[in-house]
Design an enzyme around this catalytic site. Structure first.
Site, PDB file in Angstrom:
ATOM      1  N   PHE A 113       0.857  -1.187   0.000  1.00 40.28           N
ATOM      2  CA  PHE A 113       0.000   0.000   0.000  1.00 40.28           C
ATOM      3  C   PHE A 113       0.896   1.242   0.000  1.00 40.28           C
ATOM      4  O   PHE A 113       1.878   1.303   0.737  1.00 40.28           O
ATOM      5  CB  PHE A 113      -0.877  -0.035   1.251  1.00 40.28           C
ATOM      6  CG  PHE A 113      -1.990   0.960   1.248  1.00 40.28           C
ATOM      7  CD1 PHE A 113      -3.171   0.686   0.573  1.00 40.28           C
ATOM      8  CD2 PHE A 113      -1.880   2.156   1.931  1.00 40.28           C
ATOM      9  CE1 PHE A 113      -4.218   1.606   0.585  1.00 40.28           C
ATOM     10  CE2 PHE A 113      -2.925   3.078   1.945  1.00 40.28           C
ATOM     11  CZ  PHE A 113      -4.095   2.796   1.268  1.00 40.28           C
ATOM     12  N   ASP A 184       2.373  -5.950   7.778  1.00 34.11           N
ATOM     13  CA  ASP A 184       1.179  -5.117   7.851  1.00 34.11           C
ATOM     14  C   ASP A 184      -0.045  -6.017   7.669  1.00 34.11           C
ATOM     15  O   ASP A 184      -0.175  -6.697   6.643  1.00 34.11           O
ATOM     16  CB  ASP A 184       1.238  -4.028   6.764  1.00 34.11           C
ATOM     17  CG  ASP A 184       0.124  -3.001   6.927  1.00 34.11           C
ATOM     18  OD1 ASP A 184      -0.960  -3.377   7.423  1.00 34.11           O
ATOM     19  OD2 ASP A 184       0.342  -1.833   6.558  1.00 34.11           O
ATOM     20  N   TYR A 209     -10.342  -0.442  11.301  1.00 31.49           N
ATOM     21  CA  TYR A 209     -11.594   0.035  10.689  1.00 31.49           C
ATOM     22  C   TYR A 209     -12.002  -0.784   9.477  1.00 31.49           C
ATOM     23  O   TYR A 209     -13.057  -0.559   8.911  1.00 31.49           O
ATOM     24  CB  TYR A 209     -11.490   1.526  10.307  1.00 31.49           C
ATOM     25  CG  TYR A 209     -10.255   1.902   9.521  1.00 31.49           C
ATOM     26  CD1 TYR A 209     -10.167   1.634   8.164  1.00 31.49           C
ATOM     27  CD2 TYR A 209      -9.173   2.510  10.155  1.00 31.49           C
ATOM     28  CE1 TYR A 209      -9.027   1.969   7.455  1.00 31.49           C
ATOM     29  CE2 TYR A 209      -8.035   2.857   9.448  1.00 31.49           C
ATOM     30  CZ  TYR A 209      -7.965   2.579   8.103  1.00 31.49           C
ATOM     31  OH  TYR A 209      -6.837   2.906   7.395  1.00 31.49           O
ATOM     32  N   LYS A 210     -11.159  -1.737   9.050  1.00 28.89           N
ATOM     33  CA  LYS A 210     -11.524  -2.567   7.892  1.00 28.89           C
ATOM     34  C   LYS A 210     -12.300  -3.783   8.392  1.00 28.89           C
ATOM     35  O   LYS A 210     -13.459  -3.657   8.753  1.00 28.89           O
ATOM     36  CB  LYS A 210     -10.271  -2.919   7.096  1.00 28.89           C
ATOM     37  CG  LYS A 210      -9.691  -1.683   6.384  1.00 28.89           C
ATOM     38  CD  LYS A 210      -8.330  -1.892   5.746  1.00 28.89           C
ATOM     39  CE  LYS A 210      -7.852  -0.581   5.108  1.00 28.89           C
ATOM     40  NZ  LYS A 210      -6.430  -0.578   4.792  1.00 28.89           N
ATOM     41  N   ARG A 356     -12.976  -3.763  -6.736  1.00 28.80           N
ATOM     42  CA  ARG A 356     -12.743  -4.635  -5.569  1.00 28.80           C
ATOM     43  C   ARG A 356     -14.048  -4.903  -4.832  1.00 28.80           C
ATOM     44  O   ARG A 356     -14.868  -4.010  -4.673  1.00 28.80           O
ATOM     45  CB  ARG A 356     -11.851  -3.931  -4.526  1.00 28.80           C
ATOM     46  CG  ARG A 356     -10.493  -3.572  -4.882  1.00 28.80           C
ATOM     47  CD  ARG A 356      -9.667  -3.288  -3.617  1.00 28.80           C
ATOM     48  NE  ARG A 356     -10.218  -2.232  -2.741  1.00 28.80           N
ATOM     49  CZ  ARG A 356      -9.630  -1.803  -1.636  1.00 28.80           C
ATOM     50  NH1 ARG A 356      -8.489  -2.341  -1.228  1.00 28.80           N
ATOM     51  NH2 ARG A 356     -10.173  -0.852  -0.895  1.00 28.80           N
TER      52      ARG A 356
HETATM   53  C1  PLP Z   1      -5.755   0.726   4.748  1.00 28.19           C
HETATM   54  C2  PLP Z   1      -4.282   0.655   4.768  1.00 28.19           C
HETATM   55  C3  PLP Z   1      -3.491   1.680   5.319  1.00 28.19           C
HETATM   56  C4  PLP Z   1      -4.119   2.946   5.817  1.00 28.19           C
HETATM   57  O1  PLP Z   1      -3.299   3.647   6.718  1.00 28.19           O
HETATM   58  P1  PLP Z   1      -3.940   4.775   7.631  1.00 28.19           P
HETATM   59  O2  PLP Z   1      -2.814   5.417   8.345  1.00 28.19           O
HETATM   60  O3  PLP Z   1      -4.907   4.104   8.553  1.00 28.19           O
HETATM   61  O4  PLP Z   1      -4.662   5.732   6.744  1.00 28.19           O
HETATM   62  C5  PLP Z   1      -2.125   1.498   5.371  1.00 28.19           C
HETATM   63  N1  PLP Z   1      -1.553   0.376   4.899  1.00 28.19           N
HETATM   64  C6  PLP Z   1      -2.271  -0.616   4.348  1.00 28.19           C
HETATM   65  C7  PLP Z   1      -1.592  -1.841   3.842  1.00 28.19           C
HETATM   66  C8  PLP Z   1      -3.657  -0.498   4.244  1.00 28.19           C
HETATM   67  O5  PLP Z   1      -4.365  -1.458   3.679  1.00 28.19           O
END
Ligand code: PLP
Length: 397
Positions: A113, A184, A209-210, A356
């Site tokens: 990400f 992660d 939050y996911k 998705r």
């Molecule tokens: C959703 C997601 C994030 C989001 O990071 P935030 O700091 O919460 O905005 C980061 N890394 C990955 C791999 C994600 O899927």
């Protein structure tokens, strides 16, 4: 045995919608609204500042870490919560780098990400110029692990395709070359078992939050392997990771244990929502969630192949090689998704051409999957996505 009819009733499901985007923002548990209101009225509104002591606000981050631990296969007192995932990426990565002071390379993949790569790049920029963020293709990670690598930083489930990395094998290889790992779990936590302990992961981070449904901007988490907690230090040396925050000493003295990975004041309202979201997990087993996710995903893929053969599956077809989402590539992915959303089927779009769909067994069932496929089929067949209103880009895609 987990009862998914019962968990479905614990969520507020927006009227007339099939919610296939719980991999982006999980639906609201009914208990979360009640709990946050209680925290506002009965704690903040009644006790005000006294609530830090009397309502247990100060211990909440570690208490929630312990509630999360079994869901990600971690031992007690190895997880704490707070901040956002981007911050936790930086914190875990900088801690891991400091434990390998002679090495200069952070290894990651280009399926990661962007924020993870941005944060790693920011860290590299702060360090001496001989540090390097090395980014390879996902399938090349194993071979790229060599003795230059200080830290392997990967997201276990690819946010676009759902492709799953083999945590056990990659962690083993990293250890064989003397590197540490930062995993992660953004798309893993609450979606499938992780077994951090038995996979020997060194650091792990994720958001809530996911698939954990704690609400927009809810706290992130960090895991540190038990044998590293004592030696690891947090570069984000905020006062709430201090051994005695209320001694207000000028010198920083880290707290003992995972508590040293706390940074600043806990986001109490978001923590209340996370606490309520975790109640749902008291009666269900993450392995049952995974099994159910595979059933629903397989149904979705099979029905899509029949109903919408023009969309190409972008996720691995082997369910054991993907997380809890199904993605397709499609040239008209953006307007298609906008048309679907207007029609009550919620998924999302990731540039350049991926649509998705998140599979969340806590509140989705076969009926939802079949209904979604039927609506997608109708929109594709009628080309009703091809309207100006569906082509206009929104800020959040
Ligand atoms: C959703 C997601 C994030 C989001 O990071 P935030 O700091 O919460 O905005 C980061 N890394 C990955 C791999 C994600 O899927």
């Amino acid at each position: 045995m987990s009862n998914f009819d019962k968990t479905r009733e614990q969520f507020v499901i927006p009227e007339g919608q099939v919610y296939l985007v719980g991999n982006s923002l999980g639906l609201m548990p009914k208990g979360a609204a009640k709990r946050v209101l209680h925290t506002i009225e009965a704690e903040w509104g009644t006790m005000a500042v006294k609530a830090w002591n009397n309502a247990g606000w100060m211990d909440q981050p570690d208490k929630l870490g312990n509630r999360l631990a079994p869901i990600i296969g971690a031992a007690a007192d190895t997880v704490t919560t707070g901040d956002t995932l981007s911050i936790k990426v930086f914190q875990a990565l900088s801690s891991a780098m400091a434990l390998r002071p002679k090495r200069r390379v952070i290894l990651s993949d280009n399926g990661n990400f962007p924020t993870d790569l941005y944060m790693a790049g920011g860290l590299v920029n702060l360090l001496d110029s001989d540090y390097e963020l090395r980014v390879v293709n996902p399938e090349e990670v194993m071979d790229a692990l060599d003795e230059d690598v200080a830290v392997l930083m990967l997201t276990q489930v690819d946010y676009r395709t759902g492709r799953l990395h083999d945590m056990k094998a990659l962690t083993k290889r990293a250890h064989d070359v003397g590197a540490l790992t930062v995993w992660d779990l953004a798309h893993t936590a609450g979606a499938m078992a992780t077994d951090l302990a038995s996979n020997n992961a060194d650091f792990a981070i994720g958001c809530t939050y996911k698939f954990l449904n704690a609400g927009p901007g809810s706290p992130a988490f960090i895991y540190v392997a038990p044998h590293l907690i004592e030696t690891a230090s947090s570069a984000l040396s905020g006062w709430l990771g201090h051994a005695q925050p209320f001694a207000f000493e000028p010198a920083y003295q880290p707290a003992v244990g995972i508590r040293k990975f706390r940074v600043g004041t806990p986001s109490v309202l978001a923590m209340a929502s996370l606490d309520a979201a975790l109640d749902i997990w008291d009666d269900i087993d993450i392995n049952d969630v995974r099994a159910r996710s595979i059933e629903l995903s397989e149904l979705f893929i099979t029905e899509m192949a029949k109903g919408c053969p023009s969309l190409t599956l972008a996720s691995p077809s082997d369910p054991h090689k993907r997380g809890s989402q199904v993605s397709f590539t499609c040239d008209y992915g953006y307007p298609l998704m906008q048309a679907l959303i207007a029609d009550g089927v919620l998924g999302d779009f990731r540039a350049p051409d991926i649509v998705r769909f998140g599979i969340t067994p806590l509140y989705l069932n076969e009926g939802d999957i079949l209904q979604a496929v039927e609506q997608i089929r109708q929109i594709v067949d009628a080309k009703s996505w091809d309207k100006a209103e569906f082509h206009a880009r929104k800020a959040v895609t």
